[in-house]
Scaffold this motif. Structure first.
Motif, PDB file in Angstrom:
ATOM      1  N   VAL A 101      46.138  39.755  35.961  1.00 35.60           N
ATOM      2  CA  VAL A 101      44.763  38.777  36.040  1.00 35.60           C
ATOM      3  C   VAL A 101      44.778  38.678  37.835  1.00 35.60           C
ATOM      4  O   VAL A 101      45.459  38.601  38.168  1.00 35.60           O
ATOM      5  N   ALA A 102      43.817  39.009  37.987  1.00 34.05           N
ATOM      6  CA  ALA A 102      43.195  38.746  38.773  1.00 34.05           C
ATOM      7  C   ALA A 102      43.949  39.355  40.351  1.00 34.05           C
ATOM      8  O   ALA A 102      44.904  40.203  40.578  1.00 34.05           O
ATOM      9  N   HIS A 103      43.172  38.862  41.416  1.00 35.35           N
ATOM     10  CA  HIS A 103      44.739  39.483  42.601  1.00 35.35           C
ATOM     11  C   HIS A 103      45.485  38.147  43.693  1.00 35.35           C
ATOM     12  O   HIS A 103      45.751  36.980  42.915  1.00 35.35           O
ATOM     13  N   PRO A 121      35.889  35.358  27.847  1.00 31.53           N
ATOM     14  CA  PRO A 121      35.814  35.902  26.688  1.00 31.53           C
ATOM     15  C   PRO A 121      36.992  37.728  27.636  1.00 31.53           C
ATOM     16  O   PRO A 121      38.043  38.496  26.389  1.00 31.53           O
ATOM     17  N   ALA A 122      36.842  37.741  28.607  1.00 31.07           N
ATOM     18  CA  ALA A 122      37.733  38.386  29.499  1.00 31.07           C
ATOM     19  C   ALA A 122      38.985  38.385  29.344  1.00 31.07           C
ATOM     20  O   ALA A 122      39.951  39.455  30.462  1.00 31.07           O
ATOM     21  N   ALA A 123      39.166  36.878  29.990  1.00 30.29           N
ATOM     22  CA  ALA A 123      40.449  36.615  30.339  1.00 30.29           C
ATOM     23  C   ALA A 123      41.658  37.323  29.504  1.00 30.29           C
ATOM     24  O   ALA A 123      41.789  37.487  28.335  1.00 30.29           O
ATOM     25  N   GLU A 124      42.618  37.110  30.420  1.00 32.79           N
ATOM     26  CA  GLU A 124      44.014  37.908  29.554  1.00 32.79           C
ATOM     27  C   GLU A 124      44.543  36.696  28.591  1.00 32.79           C
ATOM     28  O   GLU A 124      44.983  36.396  27.844  1.00 32.79           O
ATOM     29  N   MET A 125      44.313  35.781  29.557  1.00 29.81           N
ATOM     30  CA  MET A 125      45.616  34.581  29.037  1.00 29.81           C
ATOM     31  C   MET A 125      45.360  34.271  27.397  1.00 29.81           C
ATOM     32  O   MET A 125      45.864  33.773  25.870  1.00 29.81           O
ATOM     33  N   GLY A 191      42.950  43.798  38.739  1.00 31.69           N
ATOM     34  CA  GLY A 191      42.155  41.583  39.386  1.00 31.69           C
ATOM     35  C   GLY A 191      41.374  41.812  38.983  1.00 31.69           C
ATOM     36  O   GLY A 191      41.030  40.695  39.201  1.00 31.69           O
ATOM     37  N   ASP A 192      39.811  43.051  39.032  1.00 23.96           N
ATOM     38  CA  ASP A 192      39.578  42.552  38.117  1.00 23.96           C
ATOM     39  C   ASP A 192      39.471  42.457  36.906  1.00 23.96           C
ATOM     40  O   ASP A 192      39.537  42.660  36.063  1.00 23.96           O
ATOM     41  N   PHE A 193      37.662  41.687  36.248  1.00 20.66           N
ATOM     42  CA  PHE A 193      37.557  41.067  34.870  1.00 20.66           C
ATOM     43  C   PHE A 193      37.908  42.600  34.090  1.00 20.66           C
ATOM     44  O   PHE A 193      37.109  43.465  34.301  1.00 20.66           O
TER      45      PHE A 193
ATOM     46  N   SER B 129      43.774  44.058  46.927  1.00 26.43           N
ATOM     47  CA  SER B 129      43.252  44.952  46.770  1.00 26.43           C
ATOM     48  C   SER B 129      42.720  42.337  46.520  1.00 26.43           C
ATOM     49  O   SER B 129      40.785  43.523  45.886  1.00 26.43           O
ATOM     50  N   GLY B 130      42.979  42.345  46.557  1.00 30.10           N
ATOM     51  CA  GLY B 130      42.755  41.389  46.763  1.00 30.10           C
ATOM     52  C   GLY B 130      41.155  40.697  48.242  1.00 30.10           C
ATOM     53  O   GLY B 130      40.700  39.744  48.240  1.00 30.10           O
ATOM     54  N   ASN B 131      41.461  41.210  48.654  1.00 29.07           N
ATOM     55  CA  ASN B 131      40.416  41.338  49.856  1.00 29.07           C
ATOM     56  C   ASN B 131      39.889  42.254  50.736  1.00 29.07           C
ATOM     57  O   ASN B 131      39.519  43.697  49.891  1.00 29.07           O
TER      58      ASN B 131
END
Ligand SMILES: Cc1cc2nc3c(=O)[nH]c(=O)nc-3n(C[C@H](O)[C@H](O)[C@H](O)COP(=O)(O)OP(=O)(O)OC[C@H]3O[C@@H](n4cnc5c(N)ncnc54)[C@H](O)[C@@H]3O)c2cc1C
Ligand code: FES
Ligand code: FES
Lengths: 285, 158
Positions: A101-103, A121-125, A191-193, B129-131
């Motif tokens: 999930v994300a950064h 729709p693409a989110a893990e949780m 970290g991207d969707f 990776s978030g920057n």
């Protein structure tokens, strides 16, 4: 872009929070980590008249683990799930999925409740909640109710939640010790969707024959969903090469992928099968 | 609405509209322009600050949500006398060119190294990776962060 104007409140009790939400004719919204809502407001996709910040509400931040399963308070952050050592035993699939999930900075703010209610729709949780038959406890003007994940996610960014309701807790049923699982997703950058993601688990008997297979897919089609035909191909098999191939072909055939700027439908269909194959191999390994 | 919080060790009180982000509040109301704003929707990381020790995106947080918090900006991670080990490492490895992204990388790297001074290259890459940086190509930034680890091992912070 700068945010559109709104009123702001940070109530100290759930009751007040629900009353505030109910008082704005459906135009008020809860604010959790803000990691989805704030961008939506910057883009004017959402323009709530009132934000009800949940940060001061007690009891929404804990992860409770007992014989019935794992209960995640709505304000539990991604970071809290990653840091909780007990979850490696109590729900390894959850931890494996949340790692995607994300950064870093977003994981310090984003919450379980926000993700489930946002229902990307693409989110893990939401995918894990659906795959694991989670139950959502919500509180509204009319009191508390429990909604099964299968009835909760209605479509892209759409849930069964009423405008005056606040999600309190997500309960994942207990995770038996011998359970096998895999989580695989593909995104251009960490970290991207996900362009597509697969969560799978099953319970093998002493001879290695699988039962109770659950397969969930995210990022493919208009909402997260279970893949019943792939599950049927896993149940009763020993997950040899042939069974894995059959299950992944079933998964590819079963999805209804979309074309978008990130990937074509054909690519997503192929990816779904490949990811299930990888997930099953890692589960067996 | 008034909101009171601590910035770089100093107590501040500001009167702001609820819609003002923490990033804009820091820059406009408090004149701490080290925090940069790139995208205003959470994808670039230029606006990263520390809130109660955690690296967060200040464009995705309201100033009113900072009430009662301890905020540290990139200004709080420097001193006038000398360059800090992290700054020195960025200079040594040429980890910046135009410098627009640098405040976000410094705050993020500081949070990471404070908590995990033993992190490996893979972890550094994952966290960064978030920057987004449009100039350096990242390799020099990863090297600078890895090289600064030793300074965080000794005294815990900075
Ligand atoms: C650059 C970037 C990359 C990201 N990548 C990913 C990713 O790969 N995977 C992923 O899953 N997510 C990703 N996210 C989203 C992130 O995980 C969000 O944190 C999450 O989707 C929403 O959680 P939040 O706590 O921030 O919710 P908020 O943004 O505060 O709220 C989201 C929605 O849920 C509602 N809501 C929040 N809490 C409740 C509650 N308790 N009861 C009722 N309604 C509530 C809000 O009103 C709002 O409509 C990304 C975000 C960014 C900015
Ligand atoms: S300005 Fe905050 S992430 Fe880009
Ligand atoms: S140095 Fe120019 S954007 Fe990073």
């Amino acid at each position: 872009m700068k945010l559109p104007p709104f009123e702001y409140a940070a109530p100290a009790t759930l009751k007040e929070a629900v009353a505030l939400l109910a008082s704005h004719g459906g135009e008020a919204k809860p604010l959790a980590g803000g990691q989805s809502l704030m961008p939506m407001m910057a883009f004017r996709i959402a323009q709530p008249s009132l934000l009800v910040d949940l940060r001061k509400l007690p009891d929404l931040k804990s992860i409770a683990i007992d014989k019935d399963g794992v209960r995640l308070g709505a304000m539990v952050r991604w970071r809290d799930i990653q840091d909780d050592k007990r979850l490696a035993q109590a729900h390894p699939l959850l931890q494996a999925a949340i790692a995607h999930v994300a950064h870093y900075q977003i994981r310090n703010r984003g919450t379980v409740g926000g993700s489930v209610c946002h229902a990307d729709p693409a989110a893990e949780m939401p995918g894990i909640a659906l795959t694991c038959d989670a139950e959502m406890t919500v509180m509204g003007k009319g009191g508390q109710r429990v909604i099964k994940a299968a009835d909760f996610f209605l479509g892209a960014l759409t849930t069964a939640l009423q405008p005056d309701e606040i999600l309190i807790e997500v309960k994942l049923p207990a995770w038996p010790a011998g359970r096998r699982f895999g989580f695989q997703e593909f995104a251009r950058r960490r970290g991207d969707f996900a362009m597509a993601g697969i969560a799978v688990f099953y319970d093998p008997d002493a001879g290695g024959t699988a039962s109770n297979a659950h397969v969930g897919v995210i990022g493919v089609g208009e909402k997260q969903r279970r893949l019943g035909k792939a599950e049927a191909a896993i149940n009763g098999s020993t997950l040899d090469e042939a069974a894995i191939a059959k299950a992944s072909a079933a998964a590819s055939a079963e999805v209804e992928p979309q074309d978008d700027i990130h990937a074509s439908a054909a690519y997503r269909r192929a990816l779904t099968g490949t990811l299930l194959e990888r997930a099953l191999k890692s589960a067996a390994g | 609405m008034t909101t009171k919080f601590e910035v770089n060790g100093k107590q501040v009180e500001v009167d702001v509209e609820p819609r003002l982000t923490l990033a804009d509040c820091l820059r406009q109301n408090l004149r701490l322009t080290g925090t940069h704003i790139g995208c205003e929707h959470g994808v670039c990381g230029a606006c990263t600050v520390l809130v109660n020790g955690d690296a967060v995106r200040s464009c995705l947080m309201l100033a009113v949500q900072a009430d009662g918090a301890k905020v540290v900006t990139v200004e709080g991670l420097s001193n006038d006398a000398d360059l800090t080990p992290l700054q020195k490492s960025f200079r040594k490895h040429h980890a910046l060119q135009c410098g627009f992204c640098t405040p976000g990388f410094i705050t993020t790297a500081h949070a990471l190294l404070t908590e995990e001074p033993d992190c490996d290259a893979d972890r550094v890459r994952e966290v960064l990776s978030g920057n987004i940086c449009r100039c350096t190509g990242y390799i020099s930034i990863v090297e600078a962060v890895l090289d600064a680890r030793s300074a965080y091992k000794k005294d815990g912070a900075r």
